[in-house]
Design a protein around this motif. Structure first.
Motif, PDB file in Angstrom:
ATOM      1  N   LEU A  58     -36.445  12.394 -16.380  1.00  0.00           N
ATOM      2  CA  LEU A  58     -35.676  12.979 -17.473  1.00  0.00           C
ATOM      3  C   LEU A  58     -36.117  14.402 -17.760  1.00  0.00           C
ATOM      4  O   LEU A  58     -37.304  14.733 -17.660  1.00  0.00           O
ATOM      5  CB  LEU A  58     -35.858  12.155 -18.750  1.00  0.00           C
ATOM      6  CG  LEU A  58     -35.474  10.686 -18.725  1.00  0.00           C
ATOM      7  CD1 LEU A  58     -35.919  10.019 -20.024  1.00  0.00           C
ATOM      8  CD2 LEU A  58     -33.979  10.519 -18.515  1.00  0.00           C
ATOM      9  N   VAL A  91     -34.916  11.284 -28.074  1.00  0.00           N
ATOM     10  CA  VAL A  91     -34.165  10.478 -27.110  1.00  0.00           C
ATOM     11  C   VAL A  91     -35.019  10.146 -25.881  1.00  0.00           C
ATOM     12  O   VAL A  91     -35.067   9.004 -25.429  1.00  0.00           O
ATOM     13  CB  VAL A  91     -32.875  11.217 -26.675  1.00  0.00           C
ATOM     14  CG1 VAL A  91     -32.073  10.365 -25.695  1.00  0.00           C
ATOM     15  CG2 VAL A  91     -32.028  11.580 -27.893  1.00  0.00           C
ATOM     16  N   HIS A 103     -19.688   5.709 -21.094  1.00  0.00           N
ATOM     17  CA  HIS A 103     -20.593   5.113 -22.072  1.00  0.00           C
ATOM     18  C   HIS A 103     -19.742   4.543 -23.189  1.00  0.00           C
ATOM     19  O   HIS A 103     -19.018   5.292 -23.868  1.00  0.00           O
ATOM     20  CB  HIS A 103     -21.574   6.147 -22.624  1.00  0.00           C
ATOM     21  CG  HIS A 103     -22.370   5.639 -23.784  1.00  0.00           C
ATOM     22  ND1 HIS A 103     -23.281   4.612 -23.656  1.00  0.00           N
ATOM     23  CD2 HIS A 103     -22.389   6.001 -25.103  1.00  0.00           C
ATOM     24  CE1 HIS A 103     -23.826   4.374 -24.835  1.00  0.00           C
ATOM     25  NE2 HIS A 103     -23.295   5.186 -25.726  1.00  0.00           N
ATOM     26  N   VAL A 114     -30.907  15.649 -20.821  1.00  0.00           N
ATOM     27  CA  VAL A 114     -30.593  15.191 -22.175  1.00  0.00           C
ATOM     28  C   VAL A 114     -30.584  16.430 -23.065  1.00  0.00           C
ATOM     29  O   VAL A 114     -31.604  17.107 -23.224  1.00  0.00           O
ATOM     30  CB  VAL A 114     -31.631  14.167 -22.680  1.00  0.00           C
ATOM     31  CG1 VAL A 114     -31.278  13.709 -24.093  1.00  0.00           C
ATOM     32  CG2 VAL A 114     -31.709  12.969 -21.730  1.00  0.00           C
ATOM     33  N   ARG A 172     -37.965   2.280 -22.214  1.00  0.00           N
ATOM     34  CA  ARG A 172     -37.112   1.130 -21.862  1.00  0.00           C
ATOM     35  C   ARG A 172     -36.659   1.117 -20.416  1.00  0.00           C
ATOM     36  O   ARG A 172     -35.887   0.229 -20.021  1.00  0.00           O
ATOM     37  CB  ARG A 172     -35.858   1.144 -22.758  1.00  0.00           C
ATOM     38  CG  ARG A 172     -36.151   1.096 -24.239  1.00  0.00           C
ATOM     39  CD  ARG A 172     -34.875   1.258 -25.030  1.00  0.00           C
ATOM     40  NE  ARG A 172     -35.157   1.574 -26.421  1.00  0.00           N
ATOM     41  CZ  ARG A 172     -34.210   1.861 -27.310  1.00  0.00           C
ATOM     42  NH1 ARG A 172     -32.950   1.854 -26.949  1.00  0.00           N
ATOM     43  NH2 ARG A 172     -34.555   2.151 -28.555  1.00  0.00           N
ATOM     44  N   THR A 173     -37.078   2.100 -19.634  1.00  0.00           N
ATOM     45  CA  THR A 173     -36.595   2.210 -18.259  1.00  0.00           C
ATOM     46  C   THR A 173     -37.743   2.018 -17.279  1.00  0.00           C
ATOM     47  O   THR A 173     -38.511   2.954 -17.009  1.00  0.00           O
ATOM     48  CB  THR A 173     -35.939   3.585 -18.031  1.00  0.00           C
ATOM     49  OG1 THR A 173     -34.943   3.803 -19.040  1.00  0.00           O
ATOM     50  CG2 THR A 173     -35.265   3.636 -16.665  1.00  0.00           C
ATOM     51  N   ALA A 184     -29.722   7.564 -26.449  1.00  0.00           N
ATOM     52  CA  ALA A 184     -30.603   6.944 -25.459  1.00  0.00           C
ATOM     53  C   ALA A 184     -29.815   5.981 -24.569  1.00  0.00           C
ATOM     54  O   ALA A 184     -29.980   5.968 -23.344  1.00  0.00           O
ATOM     55  CB  ALA A 184     -31.745   6.219 -26.148  1.00  0.00           C
ATOM     56  N   ASP A 185     -28.946   5.187 -25.179  1.00  0.00           N
ATOM     57  CA  ASP A 185     -28.114   4.267 -24.399  1.00  0.00           C
ATOM     58  C   ASP A 185     -27.218   5.030 -23.426  1.00  0.00           C
ATOM     59  O   ASP A 185     -27.001   4.595 -22.285  1.00  0.00           O
ATOM     60  CB  ASP A 185     -27.252   3.410 -25.331  1.00  0.00           C
ATOM     61  CG  ASP A 185     -28.055   2.385 -26.117  1.00  0.00           C
ATOM     62  OD1 ASP A 185     -29.203   2.088 -25.716  1.00  0.00           O
ATOM     63  OD2 ASP A 185     -27.545   1.886 -27.132  1.00  0.00           O
ATOM     64  N   LYS A 222     -37.416   7.129 -26.080  1.00  0.00           N
ATOM     65  CA  LYS A 222     -36.703   5.852 -26.131  1.00  0.00           C
ATOM     66  C   LYS A 222     -36.268   5.418 -24.735  1.00  0.00           C
ATOM     67  O   LYS A 222     -36.438   4.267 -24.344  1.00  0.00           O
ATOM     68  CB  LYS A 222     -35.462   5.972 -27.031  1.00  0.00           C
ATOM     69  CG  LYS A 222     -35.749   6.134 -28.505  1.00  0.00           C
ATOM     70  CD  LYS A 222     -34.467   6.186 -29.304  1.00  0.00           C
ATOM     71  CE  LYS A 222     -34.755   6.419 -30.781  1.00  0.00           C
ATOM     72  NZ  LYS A 222     -35.536   5.298 -31.377  1.00  0.00           N
ATOM     73  N   VAL A 223     -35.721   6.357 -23.972  1.00  0.00           N
ATOM     74  CA  VAL A 223     -35.263   6.039 -22.617  1.00  0.00           C
ATOM     75  C   VAL A 223     -36.451   5.689 -21.728  1.00  0.00           C
ATOM     76  O   VAL A 223     -36.432   4.695 -20.990  1.00  0.00           O
ATOM     77  CB  VAL A 223     -34.479   7.219 -22.014  1.00  0.00           C
ATOM     78  CG1 VAL A 223     -34.002   6.881 -20.599  1.00  0.00           C
ATOM     79  CG2 VAL A 223     -33.275   7.569 -22.897  1.00  0.00           C
ATOM     80  N   ALA A 254     -27.863   7.937 -22.001  1.00  0.00           N
ATOM     81  CA  ALA A 254     -28.692   8.399 -20.888  1.00  0.00           C
ATOM     82  C   ALA A 254     -29.026   7.251 -19.942  1.00  0.00           C
ATOM     83  O   ALA A 254     -29.052   7.425 -18.711  1.00  0.00           O
ATOM     84  CB  ALA A 254     -29.968   9.049 -21.415  1.00  0.00           C
ATOM     85  N   MET A 255     -29.272   6.073 -20.484  1.00  0.00           N
ATOM     86  CA  MET A 255     -29.578   4.926 -19.636  1.00  0.00           C
ATOM     87  C   MET A 255     -28.367   4.503 -18.814  1.00  0.00           C
ATOM     88  O   MET A 255     -28.501   4.095 -17.650  1.00  0.00           O
ATOM     89  CB  MET A 255     -30.091   3.774 -20.501  1.00  0.00           C
ATOM     90  CG  MET A 255     -31.455   4.070 -21.113  1.00  0.00           C
ATOM     91  SD  MET A 255     -32.032   2.815 -22.268  1.00  0.00           S
ATOM     92  CE  MET A 255     -32.463   1.504 -21.132  1.00  0.00           C
TER      93      MET A 255
END
Length: 359
Positions: A155, A164, A55, A80, A171-172, A132-133, A167-168, A135-136
């Protein structure tokens, strides 16, 4: 008489010597037996593979735990962490969860936070957006593996992960589920609740509570004006464990609120897990927010009245001796009754092992 005494003493010594030998032998057998029990109880029906995730500029030391049976493709639970310097296994406390998920046909992916274990970086330099980024990126990595079913990725997160996970999820596309364990919604509300609950548990006086609330308000004023750690130290005095890195972390995250992201993840199946002895998170506030923002039928809520914030049994967690002995000889029994089984059933419900197993 003297000859009989001399003749009798060696025999007595031999008898005492044999007793000592047999006592030692018995002690060794008991110790060996207990050691064998501990090893057996801490052996899990999973395969663990060390992996490296990336990451940004950090290399993260991770573990992919898969079912022992079959070759996949398996569903995947991406872990997470909550607050603190958590390693990939959370000091082995994740393994009972991984085993339970494996029995539902799911693999588990977890990694040490930046700067913990073999991971580079510093987790205290992260915002919730950064987490969050991260985890993505882990989900993107997992989707490239042939032994992972990209249609069954979800998750699992605890405590601070409450800021977190939404957010994930928001966006996923195609995320299969979210398991939220003791999550908070608003950072500042959660902080005030935790302060007062901890002081009640410690038996603080009214004067001590008032002093703590004044200190808290001073800290918030410093955060709002972007004060440095040095300013914090000069204004507040006793840092009470605060460090420059921790101050930086709080400064980046004290406005965290999951409300908007929770709205955006409507339609994702969610299992909300709440404890009856939680002094870290106001579970009533969390449940109200989740029910209002996510709505049925996608939301399932499970309460564990005898559990603490970490979902350990209240009586066990509050005894160092019981925690140690239970962790050694019955680690699955650390958790609240039904906690592991309920999550396994949830995974079956959202698509468990129907597509897993041998390829």
């Amino acid at each position: 008489m003297r000859s009989r005494q001399r003749g009798g003493v060696p025999g007595g010594r031999r008898r005492r010597g044999k007793a000592v030998v047999w006592s030692l032998a018995g002690l060794l057998l008991v110790t060996a037996g207990l050691g064998a029990v501990a090893i057996w109880q801490n052996s899990y029906d999973i395969r663990e593979e060390r992996v490296t995730l990336r990451h940004g500029g950090d290399a993260l030391d991770g573990v992919l735990a898969t079912p022992k049976e079959g070759r996949g493709p398996y569903g995947l639970v991406v872990f997470v962490h909550g607050d603190g310097p958590v390693d990939a296994t959370h000091d082995t406390f994740y393994r009972p969860l991984w085993e339970s998920f494996a029995r539902a046909g799911y693999a588990s992916l977890s990694w040490s936070k930046p700067g913990v274990g073999g991971s580079s970086g510093n987790w205290l330099h992260q915002s919730m957006e950064d987490r969050a980024d991260e985890a993505m990126d882990a989900i993107s990595w997992a989707r490239q593996r042939p032994d992972i079913d990209s249609r069954r990725i979800g998750l699992w997160g605890a405590s601070q992960a409450g800021w977190v996970l939404p957010k994930v999820a928001a966006r996923t596309p195609g995320l299969r589920f979210v398991i939220a364990v003791s999550p908070a919604v608003n950072w500042q509300q959660q902080g005030r609740y935790n302060l007062l609950a901890q002081m009640r548990e410690d038996g603080a006086s009214a004067e001590q509570v008032e002093a703590a609330l004044r200190r808290r308000e001073t800290t918030l004023q410093l955060l709002r004006r972007g004060a440095s750690f040095e300013e914090y130290g000069a204004e507040v005095g006793d840092a009470q464990g605060m460090t420059a890195d921790r101050w930086r972390f709080i400064s980046r995250n004290y406005t965290a609120d999951a409300t908007a992201d929770l709205r955006a993840m409507r339609g994702t199946p969610v299992l909300l897990i709440l404890a009856g002895h939680d002094i870290n998170v106001d579970v009533a506030d969390t449940e109200t927010a989740y029910r209002k923002l996510l709505q049925a039928p996608g939301l399932r809520v499970e309460h564990y009245p005898d559990a603490t914030h970490s979902l350990l049994k209240h009586g066990v967690e509050h005894s160092k001796v019981r925690v140690t002995l239970t962790a050694l000889f019955a680690p699955r029994a650390l958790f609240a009754s039904g906690y592991l089984a309920d999550q396994r059933r949830f995974l079956h419900h959202v698509g468990g092992d129907s597509k897993g197993g041998t390829r």
